[in-house]
Scaffold this motif. Structure first.
Motif, PDB file in Angstrom:
ATOM      1  N   GLU A   1       0.858  -1.199   0.000  1.00  0.00           N
ATOM      2  CA  GLU A   1       0.000   0.000   0.000  1.00  0.00           C
ATOM      3  C   GLU A   1       0.885   1.236   0.000  1.00  0.00           C
ATOM      4  O   GLU A   1       1.762   1.359   0.856  1.00  0.00           O
ATOM      5  N   ASP A   2       0.654   2.154  -0.946  1.00  0.00           N
ATOM      6  CA  ASP A   2       1.492   3.350  -1.025  1.00  0.00           C
ATOM      7  C   ASP A   2       1.036   4.477  -0.109  1.00  0.00           C
ATOM      8  O   ASP A   2       1.803   5.386   0.169  1.00  0.00           O
ATOM      9  N   ASP A   3      -0.184   4.421   0.401  1.00  0.00           N
ATOM     10  CA  ASP A   3      -0.672   5.441   1.334  1.00  0.00           C
ATOM     11  C   ASP A   3      -0.275   5.025   2.745  1.00  0.00           C
ATOM     12  O   ASP A   3      -0.777   4.039   3.288  1.00  0.00           O
ATOM     13  N   ARG A   4       0.635   5.781   3.351  1.00  0.00           N
ATOM     14  CA  ARG A   4       1.173   5.409   4.670  1.00  0.00           C
ATOM     15  C   ARG A   4       0.101   5.354   5.757  1.00  0.00           C
ATOM     16  O   ARG A   4       0.191   4.541   6.670  1.00  0.00           O
TER      17      ARG A   4
ATOM     18  N   SER B   1      -1.696   1.984   5.205  1.00  0.00           N
ATOM     19  CA  SER B   1      -0.864   0.837   5.591  1.00  0.00           C
ATOM     20  C   SER B   1      -0.685   0.778   7.108  1.00  0.00           C
ATOM     21  O   SER B   1      -0.699  -0.304   7.696  1.00  0.00           O
TER      22      SER B   1
ATOM     23  N   ASP C   1       5.656  -0.182   0.353  1.00  0.00           N
ATOM     24  CA  ASP C   1       4.948   0.978  -0.186  1.00  0.00           C
ATOM     25  C   ASP C   1       4.952   1.061  -1.714  1.00  0.00           C
ATOM     26  O   ASP C   1       4.570   2.073  -2.287  1.00  0.00           O
ATOM     27  N   SER C   2       5.367  -0.010  -2.378  1.00  0.00           N
ATOM     28  CA  SER C   2       5.314  -0.056  -3.849  1.00  0.00           C
ATOM     29  C   SER C   2       5.205  -1.510  -4.291  1.00  0.00           C
ATOM     30  O   SER C   2       5.525  -2.434  -3.528  1.00  0.00           O
TER      31      SER C   2
ATOM     32  N   LYS D   1       8.744  -3.197  -4.207  1.00  0.00           N
ATOM     33  CA  LYS D   1       9.177  -3.595  -2.861  1.00  0.00           C
ATOM     34  C   LYS D   1       8.328  -4.751  -2.333  1.00  0.00           C
ATOM     35  O   LYS D   1       8.838  -5.642  -1.654  1.00  0.00           O
TER      36      LYS D   1
ATOM     37  N   ASP E   1      -2.899  -3.046  -2.747  1.00  0.00           N
ATOM     38  CA  ASP E   1      -3.612  -1.907  -3.328  1.00  0.00           C
ATOM     39  C   ASP E   1      -3.560  -2.055  -4.848  1.00  0.00           C
ATOM     40  O   ASP E   1      -2.519  -2.383  -5.419  1.00  0.00           O
TER      41      ASP E   1
ATOM     42  N   LEU F   1      -1.198   1.216  -7.450  1.00  0.00           N
ATOM     43  CA  LEU F   1       0.148   1.483  -6.949  1.00  0.00           C
ATOM     44  C   LEU F   1       0.957   2.196  -8.025  1.00  0.00           C
ATOM     45  O   LEU F   1       0.748   1.945  -9.210  1.00  0.00           O
ATOM     46  N   PRO F   2       1.899   3.032  -7.617  1.00  0.00           N
ATOM     47  CA  PRO F   2       2.805   3.622  -8.614  1.00  0.00           C
ATOM     48  C   PRO F   2       3.767   2.543  -9.121  1.00  0.00           C
ATOM     49  O   PRO F   2       4.068   1.588  -8.414  1.00  0.00           O
TER      50      PRO F   2
ATOM     51  N   ASP G   1       1.652  -1.899 -10.876  1.00  0.00           N
ATOM     52  CA  ASP G   1       0.359  -1.767 -10.196  1.00  0.00           C
ATOM     53  C   ASP G   1      -0.063  -3.096  -9.566  1.00  0.00           C
ATOM     54  O   ASP G   1       0.574  -4.141  -9.748  1.00  0.00           O
TER      55      ASP G   1
END
Length: 127
Positions: A14-17, A20, A38-39, A42, A58, A61-62, A65
Motif C-alpha cells: 500500500e502506497d498510502d502510509r 498501511s 509501499d510499492s 518492494k 492496493d 500502486l505507482p 500496479d
C-alpha cells in the motif's frame, strides 16, 4: 499451514502510509505478523524473500500496479499458494475475479477481521 496459534504472516502492499499503518494496527491486533511495502516492486521483493500467507495489495500502486503484482505472485512457485486480497476504492467484477478477496476502501476493522477469519477458516478446512 497455519493454526489459530501461529500468527498469520500478512504482507500489506500500500502506497498510502496512513492506510498501511491502519491495516498494520488492525492486523497486529488480530495476531498477525505484518510486513509492509509501499510499492509493487518492494512488495514483490519482500514476498519472494519471505513468502506471506496472505497479501493485501492496493490496486492503484505507482510503478508496478496491483494487478501486475497479483499476476507475478501467482506465477512464482514461492508465492503461488498465497491468499491474495486486492484493496481498492473501486468495486467491480474484474477486481473480484483478480484475487481471492476484495477489501473495499474505506474499510472498517470488522471487514479486516472477516477477511482474516475467512482465510483461517479456509486453511483449517484444507488441513
Amino acid at each position: 499451514m497455519n493454526s489459530p496459534h501461529v500468527p498469520v504472516h500478512v504482507l500489506v502492499i500500500e502506497d498510502d502510509r496512513d492506510v498501511s499503518a491502519l491495516l498494520e494496527r488492525y492486523l497486529s491486533g488480530l495476531d498477525c505478523r505484518v510486513t509492509v511495502a509501499d510499492s509493487g516492486e518492494k512488495g514483490l521483493d519482500r514476498a519472494f524473500a519471505d513468502p506471506p500467507d496472505m497479501a493485501i495489495i492496493d490496486v492503484l500502486l505507482p510503478g508496478i500496479d496491483g494487478r501486475e503484482v497479483v499476476r507475478r505472485l501467482r506465477a512464482d512457485d514461492r508465492t503461488k499458494e498465497c491468499h491474495l486480497v486486492v484493496s481498492s476504492v473501486l468495486d467491480s467484477d474484474d477486481l473480484r475475479e483478480l484475487a481471492t478477496g476484495l477489501l473495499a476502501k474505506p474499510f472498517r476493522q470488522a471487514a479486516v477481521a472477516r477477511l482474516l477469519a475467512s482465510y483461517r477458516n479456509a486453511v483449517s478446512q484444507e488441513e
